[in-house]
Design a protein around this motif. Structure first.
Motif, PDB file in Angstrom:
ATOM      1  N   ASN A 149       0.285   3.710   4.419  1.00  0.00           N
ATOM      2  CA  ASN A 149       0.872   3.412   3.006  1.00  0.00           C
ATOM      3  C   ASN A 149      -0.435   4.451   2.045  1.00  0.00           C
ATOM      4  O   ASN A 149      -1.346   4.337   2.281  1.00  0.00           O
ATOM      5  N   TYR A 151      -0.928   5.275  -0.612  1.00  0.00           N
ATOM      6  CA  TYR A 151      -1.833   4.681  -1.993  1.00  0.00           C
ATOM      7  C   TYR A 151      -3.006   3.981  -1.470  1.00  0.00           C
ATOM      8  O   TYR A 151      -3.498   2.776  -2.696  1.00  0.00           O
ATOM      9  N   GLY A 153      -6.941   2.425  -0.594  1.00  0.00           N
ATOM     10  CA  GLY A 153      -7.989   2.350  -0.666  1.00  0.00           C
ATOM     11  C   GLY A 153      -8.539   3.275  -2.088  1.00  0.00           C
ATOM     12  O   GLY A 153      -7.500   4.128  -2.785  1.00  0.00           O
ATOM     13  N   GLU A 182       7.153   4.295   1.167  1.00  0.00           N
ATOM     14  CA  GLU A 182       7.559   5.159  -0.062  1.00  0.00           C
ATOM     15  C   GLU A 182       7.280   3.732  -1.903  1.00  0.00           C
ATOM     16  O   GLU A 182       7.289   4.513  -2.703  1.00  0.00           O
ATOM     17  N   HIS A 183       7.090   2.596  -0.856  1.00  0.00           N
ATOM     18  CA  HIS A 183       7.191   1.803  -2.571  1.00  0.00           C
ATOM     19  C   HIS A 183       6.658   0.801  -1.065  1.00  0.00           C
ATOM     20  O   HIS A 183       6.294   0.290  -0.435  1.00  0.00           O
ATOM     21  N   ASN A 185       6.516  -2.853  -0.067  1.00  0.00           N
ATOM     22  CA  ASN A 185       7.453  -3.782   1.075  1.00  0.00           C
ATOM     23  C   ASN A 185       8.595  -2.820   2.243  1.00  0.00           C
ATOM     24  O   ASN A 185       9.371  -3.702   2.195  1.00  0.00           O
ATOM     25  N   GLY A 207      -4.981  -1.327   4.081  1.00  0.00           N
ATOM     26  CA  GLY A 207      -5.854  -1.931   3.827  1.00  0.00           C
ATOM     27  C   GLY A 207      -5.337  -3.127   4.247  1.00  0.00           C
ATOM     28  O   GLY A 207      -4.256  -3.682   5.193  1.00  0.00           O
ATOM     29  N   ASP A 208      -5.806  -4.337   3.838  1.00  0.00           N
ATOM     30  CA  ASP A 208      -5.585  -5.923   4.450  1.00  0.00           C
ATOM     31  C   ASP A 208      -4.357  -6.469   3.304  1.00  0.00           C
ATOM     32  O   ASP A 208      -3.621  -6.740   4.344  1.00  0.00           O
ATOM     33  N   GLY A 209      -4.051  -5.643   2.538  1.00  0.00           N
ATOM     34  CA  GLY A 209      -2.735  -5.960   1.783  1.00  0.00           C
ATOM     35  C   GLY A 209      -1.600  -4.935   3.020  1.00  0.00           C
ATOM     36  O   GLY A 209      -0.404  -5.645   3.071  1.00  0.00           O
ATOM     37  N   GLU A 213       1.283  -7.067   4.946  1.00  0.00           N
ATOM     38  CA  GLU A 213       2.672  -6.572   4.546  1.00  0.00           C
ATOM     39  C   GLU A 213       3.439  -6.350   6.008  1.00  0.00           C
ATOM     40  O   GLU A 213       4.626  -6.846   6.862  1.00  0.00           O
ATOM     41  N   THR A 252     -10.648  -3.365   1.545  1.00  0.00           N
ATOM     42  CA  THR A 252     -11.637  -3.614   1.975  1.00  0.00           C
ATOM     43  C   THR A 252     -12.016  -3.507   3.363  1.00  0.00           C
ATOM     44  O   THR A 252     -13.368  -3.937   4.158  1.00  0.00           O
TER      45      THR A 252
HETATM   46  N1  LIG Z   1       4.463   3.536  -1.030  1.00  0.00           N
HETATM   47  C1  LIG Z   1       3.295   2.580  -1.310  1.00  0.00           C
HETATM   48  N2  LIG Z   1       3.566   2.511  -3.024  1.00  0.00           N
HETATM   49  C2  LIG Z   1       3.200   1.501  -3.167  1.00  0.00           C
HETATM   50  N3  LIG Z   1       2.280   0.270  -2.773  1.00  0.00           N
HETATM   51  C3  LIG Z   1       2.462   0.556  -1.254  1.00  0.00           C
HETATM   52  C4  LIG Z   1       3.427   1.421  -0.210  1.00  0.00           C
HETATM   53  N4  LIG Z   1       2.943   0.830   0.461  1.00  0.00           N
HETATM   54  C5  LIG Z   1       2.600  -0.169   0.616  1.00  0.00           C
HETATM   55  N5  LIG Z   1       2.362  -1.010  -0.370  1.00  0.00           N
HETATM   56  C6  LIG Z   1       1.258  -2.265  -0.612  1.00  0.00           C
HETATM   57  O1  LIG Z   1       0.017  -1.164  -1.099  1.00  0.00           O
HETATM   58  C7  LIG Z   1      -0.294  -3.014  -1.758  1.00  0.00           C
HETATM   59  C8  LIG Z   1      -2.281  -2.514  -1.096  1.00  0.00           C
HETATM   60  O2  LIG Z   1      -2.610  -2.060   0.044  1.00  0.00           O
HETATM   61  P1  LIG Z   1      -3.582  -1.299   0.917  1.00  0.00           P
HETATM   62  O3  LIG Z   1      -3.015  -0.550   1.756  1.00  0.00           O
HETATM   63  O4  LIG Z   1      -4.000  -2.540   1.140  1.00  0.00           O
HETATM   64  O5  LIG Z   1      -4.613  -0.665   0.152  1.00  0.00           O
HETATM   65  P2  LIG Z   1      -5.429  -1.308  -0.776  1.00  0.00           P
HETATM   66  O6  LIG Z   1      -6.909  -2.092   0.268  1.00  0.00           O
HETATM   67  O7  LIG Z   1      -6.389  -0.462  -1.726  1.00  0.00           O
HETATM   68  O8  LIG Z   1      -5.093  -2.989  -1.613  1.00  0.00           O
HETATM   69  C9  LIG Z   1       0.430  -3.492   0.223  1.00  0.00           C
HETATM   70  O9  LIG Z   1       0.356  -4.584  -0.711  1.00  0.00           O
HETATM   71  C10 LIG Z   1       1.421  -2.941  -0.066  1.00  0.00           C
HETATM   72  O10 LIG Z   1       2.123  -3.525   0.271  1.00  0.00           O
END
Ligand SMILES: Nc1ncnc2c1ncn2[C@@H]1O[C@H](COP(=O)(O)OP(=O)(O)O)[C@@H](O)[C@H]1O
Ligand SMILES: CCCCCCCCCCCCC/C=C/[C@@H](O)[C@H](COP(=O)(O)O)NC(C)=O
Ligand SMILES: [Ca+2]
Length: 553
Positions: A149, A151, A153, A182-183, A185, A207-209, A213, A252
């Protein structure tokens, strides 16, 4: 098996003896320091006395074969050859062993040591034997699918992977197919399309998100391929044998911290390379026979749900958004009314108030697994035991269900310090309405040694199943039966600002928001596996400041 080990051990002795015989001194040096440090003969024998089967000798300590990252033939530096001692030798042969070295605070580093020898055949034999030893470690992954990912952290995911992780995977001859998402999900959808079975593991960089996923993609795919309907909350789920690795690059990173003990990409990469395996409980969340989500760390309503919802609008702030939204949510001091009902966990030995926490090789998690297997043998596993339900109605500031401690740098002991990674239960923490001052005292205790459950407004239960219904929904449901009341219910939901506190919160489900005013949650014992081993116990914490790396077995 043992024959192979002793073969290696004997070879090891031979290597040193042979080296001693030819030159009168041990040809055993530490390339990492760039020194030609010759070890005097007695020391070699003293150290060799420590040898154990399946262990390879390195200078300061014994490295188990399972902690060797790679073995490579080494080109000998011409300059080194020309200087001093080695001049008289015609040609030197060498190989380098890259191995795991433990540092402070559960950090792992890849260290290296070079073994020198004048006998080419012996040197090759050694390389061959060590490579065979590595090949025999069947739990190590060879092919990985990596999702980054970019984007998450501080937006460093790609850089972290390329600079800190990919070189280690190369060294360990692990091949990786990398997908930069790229997005949102993207990873989840992709896991339904690719041939996941050709991979030994799925790695997420984020991260945890992001972990959540990838886990949803993997669990969902396995259920689909096994013909299991996730919408039926009673159906047992198919376990995922493909392990998930987490390279922390989020805000986190609590799942990484609570399963490895540190947020450090290199440490996590090494746990993947050695093929660690940590089973993890997963909670399934349903509403009205509809599957909503899975959760492995925090499922939180009220305080943590509100923080997450508010912070999603402030993604541009990076990890700082949680401090900002945390402060704002604390000041708003919103409480929520509803009913929590739960089935206390039976057959698990621990309690949320235990002083001992879950560590590598945890006996409580192991006992749970044994109990499950026994039940399977007796054919009980598919039967839902309708045990007693406890019902609690009230006004809550926070309802948190945690499948693991949820330790993270903000709270090193976590939301429930004694929760277990793989005991088939979750700790349900209910924080009832109290003053702002008391709630602050409760929060502060997450950061110090005091017991955060020792407050009259906080209750904690170890559970296998629980349900929550907000008062808002309960009223609406009873209104359907009572037409007279219905109008009033409509009025309230249309005007949330009216005197009754009927507002709903959202759920924070492993760092992703989930909107549902009623949920039904079941803990699925050890549904997924991670490339981790839980937090290791050091025999002597102080020893880490020097060189020893003995573990308490
Ligand atoms: N390329 C992307 N663009 C936007 N959102 C994304 C992308 N790849 C993953 N995500 C979503 O970003 C969210 C947060 O990601 P995560 O890596 O947990 O970062 P953080 O810890 O900063 O929240 C996740 O729910 C994930 O589904
Ligand atoms: C004086 C106040 C002291 C405050 C101490 C508060 C304790 C903090 C406990 C943090 C709980 C961590 C649970 C983990 C949640 C993550 O899943 C989630 C998402 O993490 P991600 O951004 O995807 O890495 N992060 C948050 C803050 O909700
Ligand atoms: Ca658990």
């Amino acid at each position: 098996m043992f024959e192979v080990l002793f073969y290696i051990l004997n070879k090891g002795m031979k290597f040193i003896e042979s080296a001693l015989n030819r030159d009168g001194e041990a040809v055993f040096t530490r390339a990492a320091r760039g020194l030609m440090s010759l070890i005097p003969t007695p020391l070699v024998f003293q150290v060799s006395g420590l040898w154990k089967p399946n262990h390879v000798l390195c200078r300061e300590n014994v490295v188990p074969a399972s902690e060797i990252v790679a073995v490579e033939e080494t080109e000998i530096d011409k300059k080194q050859c020309d200087s001093g001692k080695w001049q008289k030798m015609s040609k030197l042969h060498a190989f380098t062993v890259h191995y795991i070295k433990r540092a402070r605070n559960h950090r792992w580093r890849c260290s290296e040591i070079t073994f020198w020898c004048i006998d080419e055949q012996l040197c090759n034999q050694w390389i061959q034997a060590l490579k065979e030893l590595l090949d025999s470690q069947k739990s190590r992954p060879k092919q990985l699918l990596v999702y980054i990912n970019p984007y998450g952290g501080k937006r460093q995911g790609k850089r972290i992977y390329e600079q800190k992780v990919a070189p280690l995977f190369n060294l360990a001859s692990i091949s990786a197919d990398v997908v930069i998402t790229e997005h949102a999900n993207h990873a989840k959808d992709n896991l339904f399309e690719v041939n996941i079975y050709k991979y030994d593991g799925i790695v997420c960089v984020g991260g945890d998100g992001m972990f959540s996923e990838v886990m949803h993609g993997l669990i969902g795919r396995i259920q689909k391929d096994s013909g299991i309907d996730q919408n039926n909350p009673k159906t047992p789920l198919a376990q995922c044998s493909i392990r998930i690795g987490i390279i922390p690059a989020g805000s986190t990173d609590c799942i990484c911290y609570a399963t490895v003990g540190i947020i450090d990409p290199e440490t996590s990469a090494l746990h993947i390379i050695v093929g660690d395996c940590q089973p993890l409980d997963v909670s399934s969340i349903h509403h009205n026979n509809t599957f909503l989500k899975y959760s492995v760390s925090l499922l939180g309503y009220g305080f943590y749900g509100d923080i997450l919802k508010d912070s999603e609008k402030k993604r541009w702030m990076g990890p700082m958004r949680y401090d900002f939204s945390g402060f704002k949510t604390f000041l708003s001091h919103q409480y929520y009314e509803g009913t929590v009902s739960f089935q206390p966990a039976k057959g698990t030995v621990g309690s949320p108030r235990d002083k001992e926490s879950c560590r590598t090789g945890c006996h409580i998690c192991r006992q749970t697994k044994q109990l499950e297997e026994q039940q399977k043998n007796y054919g009980f596993e598919h039967k839902e035991v309708e045990d007693e339900w406890k019902v609690i109605k009230g006004k809550f500031l926070a309802i948190n269900a945690v499948n693991m401690s949820c330790a993270c740098p903000r709270s090193p002991k976590g939301l429930s310090p004694a929760a277990h990674l793989a005991d088939g239960s979750a700790d349900l923490i209910l924080v009832r309405k109290c003053s702002r001052f008391n709630f602050l005292r409760y929060l502060v205790r997450h950061t110090n040694q005091d017991d955060q459950f020792d407050f009259p407004f906080v209750d904690v239960y170890r559970v296998k199943r629980f349900q929550f219904t907000s008062k808002h929904l309960e009223d609406n449901e009873s209104d359907i039966k009572d037409v007279g009341k219905k109008r009033f219910g409509q009025f309230c939901s249309d005007h949330p600002a009216c005197c009754c506190n009927l507002a709903n919160s959202t759920w924070n489900c492993d760092g992703e928001t989930l909107d549902s005013s009623a949920v039904e949650v079941r803990v699925r014992c050890q549904l997924v596996k991670l490339f981790a081993r839980g937090i290791e116990i050091y025999k002597d914490e102080a020893a880490y400041n020097s060189s020893s790396n003995e573990l308490l077995s």
